[in-house]
Design a protein around this motif. Structure first.
Motif, PDB file in Angstrom:
ATOM      1  N   TYR A 192       0.816  -1.211   0.000  1.00 35.70           N
ATOM      2  CA  TYR A 192       0.000   0.000   0.000  1.00 35.70           C
ATOM      3  C   TYR A 192       0.853   1.266   0.000  1.00 35.70           C
ATOM      4  O   TYR A 192       0.362   2.340   0.329  1.00 35.70           O
ATOM      5  CB  TYR A 192      -0.909  -0.007   1.225  1.00 35.70           C
ATOM      6  CG  TYR A 192      -1.857  -1.182   1.274  1.00 35.70           C
ATOM      7  CD1 TYR A 192      -3.094  -1.131   0.637  1.00 35.70           C
ATOM      8  CD2 TYR A 192      -1.508  -2.359   1.934  1.00 35.70           C
ATOM      9  CE1 TYR A 192      -3.968  -2.205   0.661  1.00 35.70           C
ATOM     10  CE2 TYR A 192      -2.370  -3.442   1.966  1.00 35.70           C
ATOM     11  CZ  TYR A 192      -3.594  -3.364   1.334  1.00 35.70           C
ATOM     12  OH  TYR A 192      -4.456  -4.428   1.366  1.00 35.70           O
ATOM     13  N   GLY A 193       2.113   1.138  -0.354  1.00 39.52           N
ATOM     14  CA  GLY A 193       2.979   2.293  -0.395  1.00 39.52           C
ATOM     15  C   GLY A 193       3.890   2.373   0.809  1.00 39.52           C
ATOM     16  O   GLY A 193       3.839   1.546   1.720  1.00 39.52           O
ATOM     17  N   PRO A 194       4.760   3.401   0.833  1.00 43.36           N
ATOM     18  CA  PRO A 194       5.720   3.520   1.934  1.00 43.36           C
ATOM     19  C   PRO A 194       5.043   3.840   3.252  1.00 43.36           C
ATOM     20  O   PRO A 194       3.933   4.383   3.304  1.00 43.36           O
ATOM     21  CB  PRO A 194       6.619   4.679   1.477  1.00 43.36           C
ATOM     22  CG  PRO A 194       5.756   5.471   0.542  1.00 43.36           C
ATOM     23  CD  PRO A 194       4.891   4.473  -0.160  1.00 43.36           C
ATOM     24  N   LEU A 195       5.724   3.505   4.336  1.00 39.52           N
ATOM     25  CA  LEU A 195       5.212   3.800   5.667  1.00 39.52           C
ATOM     26  C   LEU A 195       5.421   5.281   5.983  1.00 39.52           C
ATOM     27  O   LEU A 195       6.468   5.850   5.699  1.00 39.52           O
ATOM     28  CB  LEU A 195       5.920   2.933   6.709  1.00 39.52           C
ATOM     29  CG  LEU A 195       5.770   1.418   6.529  1.00 39.52           C
ATOM     30  CD1 LEU A 195       6.539   0.684   7.625  1.00 39.52           C
ATOM     31  CD2 LEU A 195       4.314   0.997   6.526  1.00 39.52           C
ATOM     32  N   VAL A 196       4.395   5.870   6.587  1.00 42.49           N
ATOM     33  CA  VAL A 196       4.420   7.280   6.943  1.00 42.49           C
ATOM     34  C   VAL A 196       4.744   7.402   8.430  1.00 42.49           C
ATOM     35  O   VAL A 196       4.064   6.788   9.260  1.00 42.49           O
ATOM     36  CB  VAL A 196       3.067   7.946   6.643  1.00 42.49           C
ATOM     37  CG1 VAL A 196       3.094   9.418   7.048  1.00 42.49           C
ATOM     38  CG2 VAL A 196       2.702   7.783   5.167  1.00 42.49           C
ATOM     39  N   PRO A 197       5.775   8.167   8.800  1.00 44.52           N
ATOM     40  CA  PRO A 197       6.110   8.304  10.222  1.00 44.52           C
ATOM     41  C   PRO A 197       4.929   8.817  11.037  1.00 44.52           C
ATOM     42  O   PRO A 197       4.237   9.753  10.637  1.00 44.52           O
ATOM     43  CB  PRO A 197       7.267   9.313  10.208  1.00 44.52           C
ATOM     44  CG  PRO A 197       7.880   9.170   8.854  1.00 44.52           C
ATOM     45  CD  PRO A 197       6.740   8.874   7.931  1.00 44.52           C
ATOM     46  N   ASP A 198       4.703   8.186  12.158  1.00 43.63           N
ATOM     47  CA  ASP A 198       3.599   8.533  13.048  1.00 43.63           C
ATOM     48  C   ASP A 198       4.017   9.685  13.963  1.00 43.63           C
ATOM     49  O   ASP A 198       4.971   9.537  14.735  1.00 43.63           O
ATOM     50  CB  ASP A 198       3.214   7.303  13.882  1.00 43.63           C
ATOM     51  CG  ASP A 198       2.158   7.606  14.932  1.00 43.63           C
ATOM     52  OD1 ASP A 198       1.444   8.608  14.783  1.00 43.63           O
ATOM     53  OD2 ASP A 198       2.066   6.823  15.906  1.00 43.63           O
TER      54      ASP A 198
END
Length: 453
Positions: free
Chosen positions: A41-47
């Motif tokens: 689902y695409g790259p991980l987004v920093p939380d």
């Protein structure tokens, strides 16, 4: 980090093995994973909250954290969140049952509750969460207490949870007042209906996980032993195969798997390798009164061992189980970073579906697959249990690996960072939510988003 089916078939070097491989994958990865296009689902987004990184469009809700008050008023949410399962609840809600892998040194033990406590000196057990259709927690309580090192387990077709003790400690060891190393049945709605009764006929050993054949009622069990002699893969033939809550108390026969000519599963390195004529041998002493089962005498043909047997689940017409890793330096016949095996009881056939590792068909960026579940849209979710930052990875049926979640809770120091492993990944009955635990600090997440994109 991917392998085409043609490449995999070429590496097997045998048409028969290739057929077995593709057949296993078509059943294991049933769904529409190919609809994802590029893997994942695409790259991980920093939380920004520093808890859980997810792909764009996904969001999480923290359901429960260790040290919080249980809504039942029975005490604090225990430590060491591990195996978990989701069951259909009322009015579109969900019931979660969650293991707590507490040893005697556990920071926050499962509170003892009358009628639900096996050994008051043990700190492990399970808690049950009731969620509404929006994943709001409307109830949280003790489901079983006084058990030890509750690692994984598995759901039953009749809607209960079998929680497994990953220990062989006897009464008088580590302060325990009763023998441990058993399976217990837990009712997610009313735990008092199942109580705290060990299912002794299912064996006393370092249990990890179970899976139930819904047609035959057979229960398959894994043994997580990482020191030689390694664990065994078991099946339990219940006296009441029709099942139902409490049916396993009626006893049955425990057997261990023997693969002729294969004393150690780690020696098998080719994806698609299959073995017909699998044998099942009666366990001499299921209670291991004097000798651990894996050390008992199974006759001149011996028995088949494997290092770190962990996840176990039923899919289609077969049972799948995981060997998390094998290290030849620790006594295994060969090295790998994880295997997934499929056993077809109708054909008595065992097939190596996947091997993880740097020189094998599929690589995880990290290491040591642990808890694994089937993804409703196809493929697998794999909880990583290794060093460094910890992830939940997805695996498509094409052999492509993609990141689904990354933990941000650093439990170490800036000089020696350490992150809590993921465990207990499972999906809601309506397939719209993925639930997963961070082992430490114990945290249960609900992840929603465009799963069917």
């Amino acid at each position: 980090m991917s392998a085409t089916r043609r490449q995999v078939l070429a590496r097997t070097g045998a048409v028969g093995a290739g057929i077995a491989f593709t057949g296993a994958l078509s059943e294991l990865f049933a769904g529409t994973a190919a609809a994802h296009g590029k893997a994942g689902y695409g790259p991980l987004v920093p939380d920004p909250e520093g808890l859980l990184d997810l792909p764009k469009g996904f969001r999480y809700k923290v359901l429960s954290r260790e040290g919080d008050d249980l809504r039942s008023g029975e005490g604090k949410v225990p430590s060491n969140h591990d195996g978990m399962a989701a069951f259909r609840g009322k009015h579109g809600g969900v019931n979660l049952v969650r293991n707590h892998e507490n040893r005697v040194t556990g920071k926050i033990g499962v509170p003892t509750v009358e009628g639900l406590t096996y050994d008051p000196m043990a700190k492990g057990g399970c808690t049950a969460l009731a969620l509404d259709r929006r994943n709001n927690v409307v109830g949280e309580r003790v489901a079983i207490a006084g058990t030890a090192v509750n690692c994984a387990g598995g759901p039953t077709p009749w809607g209960t949870w079998l929680t497994c003790e990953e220990t062989e400690d006897k009464a008088g060891t580590n302060g325990y007042t009763k023998d441990h190393g058993f399976i217990f049945e837990v009712d997610p709605v009313d735990p008092h209906r199942t109580g705290a009764v060990p299912l002794t006929a299912m064996g006393r050993f370092q249990h990890e996980a179970i899976a139930v054949d819904p047609r035959r009622g057979v229960v398959y069990e894994t043994e997580d032993a990482f020191l030689k002699p390694f664990g065994l893969f078991y099946r339990f033939l219940p006296n009441k195969p029709e099942g139902g809550r409490g049916s396993l108390r009626a006893g049955g026969k425990l057997q261990a798997m023997r693969v002729p000519g294969v004393p150690d599963l780690s020696a098998v390195q080719e994806t698609g390798a299959c073995f017909d004529g699998v044998e099942w041998v009666d366990v001499p002493d299921p209670l291991a009164a004097q000798t651990p089962i894996r050390l008992q005498d199974f006759g001149p043909k011996g028995i088949t061992h494997a290092q770190k047997l962990e996840g176990c689940y039923w899919g289609g017409s077969s049972v799948y189980f995981v060997s998390s890793f094998a290290h030849s330096a620790e006594g295994s016949a060969a090295d790998h970073f994880g295997q997934i095996w499929r056993y077809d009881p109708s054909r008595r056939r065992l097939t190596l579906v996947i091997v993880f590792g740097p020189s094998t068909d599929i690589q995880l960026p990290g290491e040591s697959p642990d808890n694994i579940c089937l993804v409703p849209t196809g493929g697998l979710m794999v909880c990583e249990d290794g060093s460094g930052a910890q992830h939940v990875y997805g695996l498509t049926r094409r052999g492509e690996v993609y990141p689904m979640a990354r933990g941000r809770q650093n439990i170490g120091t800036p000089q020696e960072p350490e992150w809590g492993e993921f465990a207990g990944v499972t999906f809601s009955p309506d397939h719209d939510t993925m639930y997963v635990n961070c082992y430490t600090p114990g945290t249960t997440f609900a992840v929603t988003g465009p799963w069917h994109k």
